[in-house]
Design a protein around this motif. Structure first.
Motif, PDB file in Angstrom:
ATOM      1  N   ILE A  84       0.857  -1.185   0.000  1.00 44.37           N
ATOM      2  CA  ILE A  84       0.000   0.000   0.000  1.00 44.37           C
ATOM      3  C   ILE A  84       0.890   1.232   0.000  1.00 44.37           C
ATOM      4  O   ILE A  84       1.839   1.325   0.790  1.00 44.37           O
ATOM      5  N   THR A  85       0.614   2.178  -0.880  1.00 46.70           N
ATOM      6  CA  THR A  85       1.409   3.392  -0.976  1.00 46.70           C
ATOM      7  C   THR A  85       0.510   4.605  -0.759  1.00 46.70           C
ATOM      8  O   THR A  85      -0.549   4.714  -1.374  1.00 46.70           O
ATOM      9  N   ILE A  86       0.958   5.495   0.134  1.00 46.33           N
ATOM     10  CA  ILE A  86       0.203   6.707   0.461  1.00 46.33           C
ATOM     11  C   ILE A  86       1.109   7.912   0.233  1.00 46.33           C
ATOM     12  O   ILE A  86       1.981   8.210   1.060  1.00 46.33           O
ATOM     13  N   PRO A  87       0.968   8.624  -0.892  1.00 44.85           N
ATOM     14  CA  PRO A  87       1.783   9.821  -1.113  1.00 44.85           C
ATOM     15  C   PRO A  87       1.306  10.969  -0.228  1.00 44.85           C
ATOM     16  O   PRO A  87       0.097  11.169  -0.052  1.00 44.85           O
ATOM     17  N   LEU A  88       2.249  11.702   0.345  1.00 47.60           N
ATOM     18  CA  LEU A  88       1.930  12.838   1.208  1.00 47.60           C
ATOM     19  C   LEU A  88       2.175  14.167   0.502  1.00 47.60           C
ATOM     20  O   LEU A  88       1.491  15.155   0.764  1.00 47.60           O
ATOM     21  N   LYS A  89       3.158  14.173  -0.383  1.00 51.57           N
ATOM     22  CA  LYS A  89       3.498  15.394  -1.109  1.00 51.57           C
ATOM     23  C   LYS A  89       4.192  15.021  -2.408  1.00 51.57           C
ATOM     24  O   LYS A  89       5.065  14.143  -2.412  1.00 51.57           O
ATOM     25  N   GLY A  90       3.810  15.672  -3.513  1.00 52.37           N
ATOM     26  CA  GLY A  90       4.457  15.417  -4.791  1.00 52.37           C
ATOM     27  C   GLY A  90       3.648  14.515  -5.695  1.00 52.37           C
ATOM     28  O   GLY A  90       2.444  14.301  -5.489  1.00 52.37           O
ATOM     29  N   VAL A  91       4.317  13.962  -6.699  1.00 58.46           N
ATOM     30  CA  VAL A  91       3.676  13.131  -7.713  1.00 58.46           C
ATOM     31  C   VAL A  91       4.404  11.795  -7.824  1.00 58.46           C
ATOM     32  O   VAL A  91       5.612  11.766  -8.074  1.00 58.46           O
TER      33      VAL A  91
END
Length: 247
Positions: free
Chosen positions: A74-81
């Motif tokens: 599972i991947t959860i981006p917090l900032k960026g692309v």
């Protein structure tokens, strides 16, 4: 006459500065559990939670094509692309903050993940959960979640593929991944799914108190063998909950 067994809460506190750290120049990685070159025999896993990495990836950089099998990622981006590509989808999939990605590696998958920005760093959490089924057909999914739906209330991101829970992404494990953004001075009560579950709480930012433990930014607390616990926010705070069977 039925005798009820009283649960005695177990807690494990992981302060932010106690995590493993790797500086690869293009990648700044913090490891809550043993991973790659970081090994701590007391931090192998928390129940079915095997990996929680807190990564910062430089512009244009990332992880080249590499394999996984029999793991729920599972991947959860917090900032960026974030840009993702795998052998199930040859086109690049873009993932933004407020979106979440799941991948069941199952019988085997090859994938690449890179920072999709030419200028800005990418910040993300990557979570590995040990599956309850082996050698499943690989699958990929992603979904957007709104900030409003976690304002002072739990927002469910991921649940078991065997459960009829609408609106969440699915993995092959009896797990619940959720988030909440708490305003200063607010409090909630968290109720666990069963006595066989534990929950690992990552304080993304802010300052909270959980069962007499104070968590500052990036501190984490694992709680098990209890029915519920309370959380009090001293400042505006954001929390990630990873509830898993305590295998």
């Amino acid at each position: 006459m039925e005798t009820k067994i009283k649960l005695i809460m177990k807690k494990v506190l992981h302060k932010a500065d106690s995590r493993g750290f790797a500086n690869h120049s293009w990648l700044q990685a913090n490891h809550s559990f043993s991973f790659a070159g970081y090994y701590n025999p007391e931090k192998i896993h928390f129940g079915a939670l095997r990996v929680l990495n807190d990564d910062i990836i430089a512009p244009k950089m990332g992880f080249g094509t590499h394999p996984h099998d029999n793991m729920e990622i599972i991947t959860i981006p917090l900032k960026g692309v974030l840009k993702h590509r795998d052998n199930m989808h040859q086109d690049w999939q873009q993932l933004l903050p407020e979106e979440v990605q799941v991948m069941s590696a199952g019988t085997g998958v090859q994938h690449s993940e890179i920072n999709g920005s030419m200028e800005d760093h990418l910040s993300l959490f990557q979570i590995w959960v040990i599956p309850n089924k082996q050698n499943v057909t690989p699958r990929y999914d992603q979904k957007s979640f709104t900030l409003e739906d976690r304002k002072n209330k739990l927002q469910t991101l991921v649940t078991s593929i065997d459960e009829d829970f609408e609106g969440s992404l699915k993995i092959h494990q009896d797990a619940i991944i959720s988030r909440i953004d708490l305003d200063e001075a607010n409090a909630i009560n968290y109720k666990l799914k069963s006595k066989n579950h534990g929950v690992y709480i990552m304080n993304i930012f802010g300052n909270v108190t959980i069962e007499n433990e104070t968590l500052e930014t990036r501190d984490a607390l694992g709680i098990s063998e209890t029915d519920s616990f309370s959380i009090h926010a001293s400042t505006n705070s954001s929390l990630l909950f990873i509830e898993v069977p305590m295998i």
